[in-house]
Write a protein that holds these residues in place. Structure first.
Motif, PDB file in Angstrom:
ATOM      1  N   SER A 139      38.556  47.668  23.423  1.00 48.99           N
ATOM      2  CA  SER A 139      39.165  47.297  24.703  1.00 48.99           C
ATOM      3  C   SER A 139      38.193  47.486  25.865  1.00 48.99           C
ATOM      4  N   GLN A 140      37.434  48.570  25.856  1.00 46.61           N
ATOM      5  CA  GLN A 140      36.462  48.793  26.932  1.00 46.61           C
ATOM      6  C   GLN A 140      35.380  47.714  26.918  1.00 46.61           C
ATOM      7  N   SER A 141      34.919  47.355  25.730  1.00 49.63           N
ATOM      8  CA  SER A 141      33.867  46.334  25.613  1.00 49.63           C
ATOM      9  C   SER A 141      34.377  44.964  26.050  1.00 49.63           C
ATOM     10  N   GLU A 142      35.645  44.665  25.746  1.00 49.87           N
ATOM     11  CA  GLU A 142      36.223  43.387  26.167  1.00 49.87           C
ATOM     12  C   GLU A 142      36.319  43.311  27.687  1.00 49.87           C
ATOM     13  N   THR A 143      36.820  44.377  28.307  1.00 45.64           N
ATOM     14  CA  THR A 143      36.928  44.405  29.769  1.00 45.64           C
ATOM     15  C   THR A 143      35.551  44.258  30.408  1.00 45.64           C
ATOM     16  N   TYR A 144      34.580  44.943  29.825  1.00 47.52           N
ATOM     17  CA  TYR A 144      33.211  44.905  30.355  1.00 47.52           C
ATOM     18  C   TYR A 144      32.617  43.513  30.247  1.00 47.52           C
ATOM     19  N   SER A 145      32.705  42.903  29.070  1.00 45.35           N
ATOM     20  CA  SER A 145      32.047  41.615  28.847  1.00 45.35           C
ATOM     21  C   SER A 145      32.749  40.476  29.581  1.00 45.35           C
ATOM     22  N   LEU A 146      34.063  40.606  29.802  1.00 46.39           N
ATOM     23  CA  LEU A 146      34.801  39.561  30.505  1.00 46.39           C
ATOM     24  C   LEU A 146      34.734  39.725  32.022  1.00 46.39           C
ATOM     25  N   GLY A 147      34.231  40.880  32.488  1.00 44.32           N
ATOM     26  CA  GLY A 147      34.183  41.121  33.925  1.00 44.32           C
ATOM     27  C   GLY A 147      35.570  41.207  34.515  1.00 44.32           C
ATOM     28  N   ALA A 148      36.493  41.785  33.742  1.00 42.12           N
ATOM     29  CA  ALA A 148      37.900  41.827  34.162  1.00 42.12           C
ATOM     30  C   ALA A 148      38.191  43.095  34.954  1.00 42.12           C
ATOM     31  N   ASN A 149      39.356  43.096  35.578  1.00 44.61           N
ATOM     32  CA  ASN A 149      39.802  44.240  36.369  1.00 44.61           C
ATOM     33  C   ASN A 149      41.138  44.720  35.829  1.00 44.61           C
ATOM     34  N   ASP A 150      41.267  45.998  35.565  1.00 45.84           N
ATOM     35  CA  ASP A 150      42.528  46.549  35.080  1.00 45.84           C
ATOM     36  C   ASP A 150      43.532  46.782  36.200  1.00 45.84           C
ATOM     37  N   PHE A 151      43.018  46.884  37.438  1.00 43.39           N
ATOM     38  CA  PHE A 151      43.879  47.167  38.578  1.00 43.39           C
ATOM     39  C   PHE A 151      43.517  46.237  39.732  1.00 43.39           C
ATOM     40  N   SER A 152      44.405  46.141  40.689  1.00 46.43           N
ATOM     41  CA  SER A 152      44.149  45.304  41.867  1.00 46.43           C
ATOM     42  C   SER A 152      43.227  46.030  42.833  1.00 46.43           C
ATOM     43  N   ASP A 153      42.631  45.268  43.757  1.00 46.59           N
ATOM     44  CA  ASP A 153      41.786  45.882  44.786  1.00 46.59           C
ATOM     45  C   ASP A 153      42.581  46.895  45.600  1.00 46.59           C
TER      46      ASP A 153
END
Length: 205
Positions: free
Chosen positions: A30-44
């Motif tokens: 899950s951490q690698s997916e978030t990292y490689s996709l440049g995604a955000n788990d939370f809003s600004d």
């Protein structure tokens, strides 16, 4: 346990939120997916609210005569990006290497609210250029060696910011030996008896 070992040996797959990367490096999926996709788990807004609360806590502690600094730590995929599977490498290229928005967005929020923090990412990337690894292939956390070197930098920063006198951790030598628990934490969490690796575990003395 034997089923898990069979899956790993034959299909190069492991259980839970873990995966096998290149050269037998193990990663959080899950951490690698978030990292490689440049995604955000939370809003600004959520990051800003969090940073604002951290800043207020720091201010109150400093008023009370307490020295406090937030330490930001990167994930394994940030330091050993080249060891991620090809599918993750393709995702990185597709997103123009816009990596780990979680990390960068939090840093931006900290800057906005003047949070006192120390970012260990560059330290770990510099340590990676040295003789010994930052993370072991089978570990999710930094090893004892890299932790000691980074702590010295953190101590130096605290000494400078708060006029402290924290000592330096001395490493006289490195010797091969038994792995520390953190050196094999992914391996242990996935119930593997052994890993396909050519890794030698080193311990500082």
């Amino acid at each position: 346990v034997m089923y898990n070992q069979f899956k790993y040996n034959i299909f190069n797959e492991i259980n839970g939120d873990w995966m096998v990367g290149k050269n037998n490096y193990l990663f959080s999926k899950s951490q690698s997916e978030t990292y490689s996709l440049g995604a955000n788990d939370f809003s600004d807004q959520e990051y800003n609210e969090y940073a604002s609360k951290v800043a207020k806590v720091q201010q109150e502690l400093i008023k009370a005569g307490k020295s406090v600094m937030y330490v930001l730590n990167p994930i394994k995929a940030q330091i050993y990006t080249e060891e991620l599977p090809d599918s993750y490498q393709h995702a990185l290229k597709k997103n123009n290497n816009k990596t780990d928005t979680n990390y960068n967005t939090l840093k931006q929020a900290f800057g906005k609210y003047t949070v006192i923090y120390y970012d260990t990412e560059e330290d770990l990337k510099e340590i990676k250029k040295l003789e010994y690894p930052v993370f072991t292939k089978t570990g999710h956390h930094w090893n004892v060696y890299s932790s000691a070197l980074v702590m010295n930098n953190i101590f130096n920063d605290l000494n400078s910011r708060f006029d402290c006198n924290l000592p330096q951790i001395s490493i006289d030598s490195m010797s091969p030996g038994e792995a520390n628990p953190i050196d094999k934490d992914i391996m242990n969490l996935t119930n593997l008896l052994w890993c396909k690796q050519d890794e030698v575990y080193y311990n500082p003395e």
